[in-house]
Design a protein around this motif. Structure first.
Motif, short mmCIF file in Angstrom:
data_model
loop_
_atom_site.label_atom_id
_atom_site.label_comp_id
_atom_site.label_asym_id
_atom_site.label_seq_id
_atom_site.Cartn_x
_atom_site.Cartn_y
_atom_site.Cartn_z
N GLU A 69 34.87 4.22 -81.51
CA GLU A 69 36.18 4.43 -81.58
C GLU A 69 36.86 2.98 -81.76
OE1 GLU A 69 37.54 7.26 -81.16
OE2 GLU A 69 35.57 8.06 -81.17
N GLN A 70 36.51 1.78 -81.48
CA GLN A 70 37.02 0.73 -81.93
C GLN A 70 37.01 0.47 -83.32
OE1 GLN A 70 34.86 -2.26 -79.50
NE2 GLN A 70 36.56 -2.06 -77.61
N LEU A 71 35.79 0.56 -83.82
CA LEU A 71 35.64 0.30 -85.41
C LEU A 71 36.17 1.35 -86.12
CD1 LEU A 71 31.68 -0.37 -85.20
CD2 LEU A 71 33.78 -1.98 -85.64
N ARG A 72 36.61 2.57 -85.52
CA ARG A 72 37.53 3.63 -86.53
C ARG A 72 38.86 3.01 -86.75
NH1 ARG A 72 35.27 8.63 -83.50
NH2 ARG A 72 33.84 9.34 -85.18
N GLN A 73 39.38 2.18 -86.06
CA GLN A 73 40.61 1.34 -86.00
C GLN A 73 40.73 0.37 -87.01
OE1 GLN A 73 43.16 3.59 -84.48
NE2 GLN A 73 41.29 4.71 -83.90
N ASP A 74 39.60 -0.23 -87.46
CA ASP A 74 39.45 -1.46 -88.13
C ASP A 74 39.58 -1.10 -89.78
OD1 ASP A 74 38.57 -3.43 -89.71
OD2 ASP A 74 37.52 -4.33 -88.08
N GLU A 75 41.07 -1.37 -90.24
CA GLU A 75 41.34 -0.93 -91.51
C GLU A 75 40.31 -1.53 -92.71
OE1 GLU A 75 45.51 -1.19 -92.30
OE2 GLU A 75 46.08 -0.36 -90.41
N ALA A 76 40.20 -2.68 -92.67
CA ALA A 76 39.50 -3.50 -93.65
C ALA A 76 38.11 -2.95 -93.63
CB ALA A 76 39.35 -4.94 -93.40
N ILE A 77 37.27 -2.64 -92.48
CA ILE A 77 35.92 -1.99 -92.74
C ILE A 77 36.16 -0.68 -93.51
CG2 ILE A 77 34.01 -0.98 -91.60
CD1 ILE A 77 34.50 -2.89 -89.35
N ALA A 78 37.29 -0.05 -93.13
CA ALA A 78 37.48 1.21 -94.22
C ALA A 78 37.52 1.00 -95.63
CB ALA A 78 38.72 2.16 -93.41
N GLU A 79 38.19 -0.01 -95.90
CA GLU A 79 38.51 -0.35 -97.32
C GLU A 79 37.30 -0.96 -98.13
OE1 GLU A 79 41.16 -0.06 -99.24
OE2 GLU A 79 42.67 0.37 -97.67
N ALA A 80 36.38 -1.45 -97.17
CA ALA A 80 34.99 -2.14 -97.69
C ALA A 80 33.91 -0.79 -98.23
CB ALA A 80 34.44 -3.33 -97.25
N ASP A 81 33.32 -1.32 -99.29
CA ASP A 81 31.82 -0.46 -99.57
C ASP A 81 30.48 -1.19 -98.78
OD1 ASP A 81 30.46 -2.33 -101.64
OD2 ASP A 81 32.73 -2.12 -102.28
N THR A 82 30.78 -2.58 -98.29
CA THR A 82 29.65 -3.25 -97.66
C THR A 82 29.85 -3.67 -96.30
OG1 THR A 82 28.91 -3.63 -99.92
CG2 THR A 82 27.94 -5.02 -98.18
N LEU A 83 29.30 -3.65 -95.28
CA LEU A 83 29.47 -4.27 -94.16
C LEU A 83 28.42 -5.33 -93.83
CD1 LEU A 83 31.20 -4.60 -91.40
CD2 LEU A 83 29.90 -2.62 -90.56
N LEU A 84 28.36 -6.46 -93.53
CA LEU A 84 27.57 -7.52 -93.12
C LEU A 84 27.90 -7.75 -91.51
CD1 LEU A 84 27.85 -9.95 -96.21
CD2 LEU A 84 26.37 -7.93 -95.78
N LEU A 85 26.92 -7.73 -90.79
CA LEU A 85 26.83 -7.97 -89.58
C LEU A 85 26.34 -9.52 -89.48
CD1 LEU A 85 25.03 -4.70 -88.11
CD2 LEU A 85 27.62 -5.25 -88.14
N THR A 86 27.15 -10.16 -88.84
CA THR A 86 26.49 -11.47 -88.28
C THR A 86 25.49 -11.33 -87.21
OG1 THR A 86 28.25 -11.84 -86.77
CG2 THR A 86 28.58 -12.37 -88.82
N ILE A 87 24.53 -11.91 -87.13
CA ILE A 87 23.29 -11.84 -86.29
C ILE A 87 22.90 -13.21 -85.53
CG2 ILE A 87 22.45 -9.94 -87.33
CD1 ILE A 87 20.66 -12.99 -88.01
N PRO A 88 22.77 -13.23 -84.14
CA PRO A 88 22.43 -14.36 -83.42
C PRO A 88 21.16 -15.00 -83.74
CG PRO A 88 22.35 -12.77 -82.13
CD PRO A 88 22.70 -12.18 -83.53
N ASN A 89 20.89 -15.62 -84.83
CA ASN A 89 19.52 -15.78 -85.43
C ASN A 89 18.73 -16.78 -84.20
OD1 ASN A 89 20.94 -18.28 -86.46
ND2 ASN A 89 18.95 -19.03 -86.79
N GLN A 90 19.35 -17.45 -83.39
CA GLN A 90 18.49 -18.25 -82.54
C GLN A 90 17.93 -17.62 -81.58
OE1 GLN A 90 21.97 -21.47 -82.10
NE2 GLN A 90 20.18 -22.64 -81.71
N LEU A 91 18.52 -16.04 -81.14
CA LEU A 91 17.62 -15.26 -80.16
C LEU A 91 16.23 -14.94 -80.75
CD1 LEU A 91 21.01 -13.57 -78.96
CD2 LEU A 91 19.71 -15.51 -77.90
N GLY A 92 16.07 -15.06 -81.96
CA GLY A 92 14.68 -14.71 -82.50
C GLY A 92 14.87 -13.26 -83.23
#
Length: 365
Positions: free
Chosen positions: A320-343
């Motif tokens: 429900e939160q992400l449905r309200q994100d206008e920029a995600i809706a406009e983009a064709d690619t979504l990059l998730l930042t990951i916490p690399n130090q957690l392995g």
């Protein structure tokens, strides 16, 4: 100030919305790693070797999970990933389908000619899967770090001007046209005419992205025919919510692209820190970020910036939160930042949770 970035990708169909003139037919989902390491016993990446080798393993795991992209941030003078091309080539040799990219390479530090050779080699090893994000750069660990690399702006120009100039030279060289006068007595026979840099890889010019921090630089990137990367940080130009400003930036970029008359459709990515709280460990790590908000800060004394919120919640709330994100809706690619130090295992779990429990409900797969 915490400035997260993120990127995801996979074939996802984006639900139509009358509120937005552009609706991406598919959504690609990938990850973006800053590649931190620290000798702390709490870190799974205690050395540069740990970070590099785990970056390769995470790309392999993400490909197996069905993610579309493995992207890496570049920072100099820091305990983070720096020179990207050895890593990109290694990932390309270990994978077969996932896009491999950067977000972003600071062009103030780059020799465009040498970069063309490095990029061409890495792209050929990867079979044409490189997606290179470049930019004028971000706040640094040191003062004017690019000067230690032997670069300085021309008279009357700023370091940002220098970075954009390096980018323009890089783009021009990627066309693969000859420009260098051949030696009449070469060590090896030359092809006829002026010589170009080798190896040349066809199509890489169309897989260059510009990391834009303002509406003006997004428009500039569109005119030059670069794809657009928009992070979780941009200049605060209107005082509106981050995702609203970012969506407006994307629309300005697409309008400029159309006006420039480019033959192909551009690609646009946004980055987000998104965590589905699936178990007690997720809640211990990220439960405190529930209900996060945008932040305002200054990336230099003159530039007021807005930092996008992080998302962390149970999947149904997250959807429900992400449905309200206008920029995600406009983009064709979504990059998730990951916490690399957690392995690797935990980062793969975090990616899989989004792909399995969040993306389908949003029509992204």
């Amino acid at each position: 100030m915490h400035t997260p970035y993120c990127h995801l990708s996979s074939d996802r169909r984006l639900a139509n919305s009358s509120d937005h003139p552009y609706v991406a037919p598919m959504k690609k989902i990938g990850f973006l790693s800053f590649g931190h390491w620290t000798p702390s016993p709490q870190s799974q990446t205690r050395s540069a070797a740990d970070t590099l080798l785990q970056s390769i393993e995470l790309a392999v795991a993400a490909e197996q999970l069905g993610a579309d992209g493995a992207y890496f941030r570049v920072h100099h003078f820091a305990r983070q990933l720096a020179s990207p091309f050895p890593l990109l080539a290694a990932v390309g040799a270990r994978t077969s389908t996932i896009e491999i990219g950067t977000a972003v390479i600071d062009m103030r530090y780059e020799n465009p000619l040498y970069m063309v050779e490095d990029a061409g080699s890495a792209d050929l090893i990867a079979g044409g899967r490189l997606q290179l994000g470049i930019s004028r750069g971000s706040p640094e660990q040191v003062i004017d770090g690019w000067r230690y690399f032997g670069y300085r702006p021309a008279d009357g120009q700023s370091d940002a001007d220098m970075g954009r100039r390096h980018a323009e030279v890089f783009l021009d060289l990627l066309r693969g046209e000859g420009f260098a006068e051949p030696n009449p007595q070469p060590m090896f026979p030359n092809p006829p005419g002026l010589l170009r840099l080798e190896p040349h890889t066809a199509g890489l010019r169309e897989r260059i992205w510009w990391g834009a921090g303002s509406n003006a630089t997004a428009v500039w990137a569109a005119k030059l025919g670069m794809n657009l990367q928009s992070s979780t940080l941009k200049n605060d130009e209107t005082g509106e919510a981050f995702h609203v400003q970012q969506a407006a930036q994307i629309r300005a970029y697409r309008a400029a692209w159309k006006e420039a008359g480019h033959a192909r459709e551009p690609r646009v990515s946004v980055s987000r820190s998104i965590f589905a709280l699936m178990n007690d460990r997720d809640r211990a790590y990220f439960g405190g970020e529930r209900g996060g908000e945008d932040q305002i800060g200054f990336i230099d004394p003159q530039t007021r910036a807005i930092f996008g919120r992080s998302y962390a919640a149970e999947p149904d709330v997250l959807i429900e939160q992400l449905r309200q994100d206008e920029a995600i809706a406009e983009a064709d690619t979504l990059l998730l930042t990951i916490p690399n130090q957690l392995g690797v295992a935990y980062c793969a779990h975090a990616i899989e949770a989004i792909l399995t429990h969040v993306a389908p409900a949003l029509g992204w797969r």
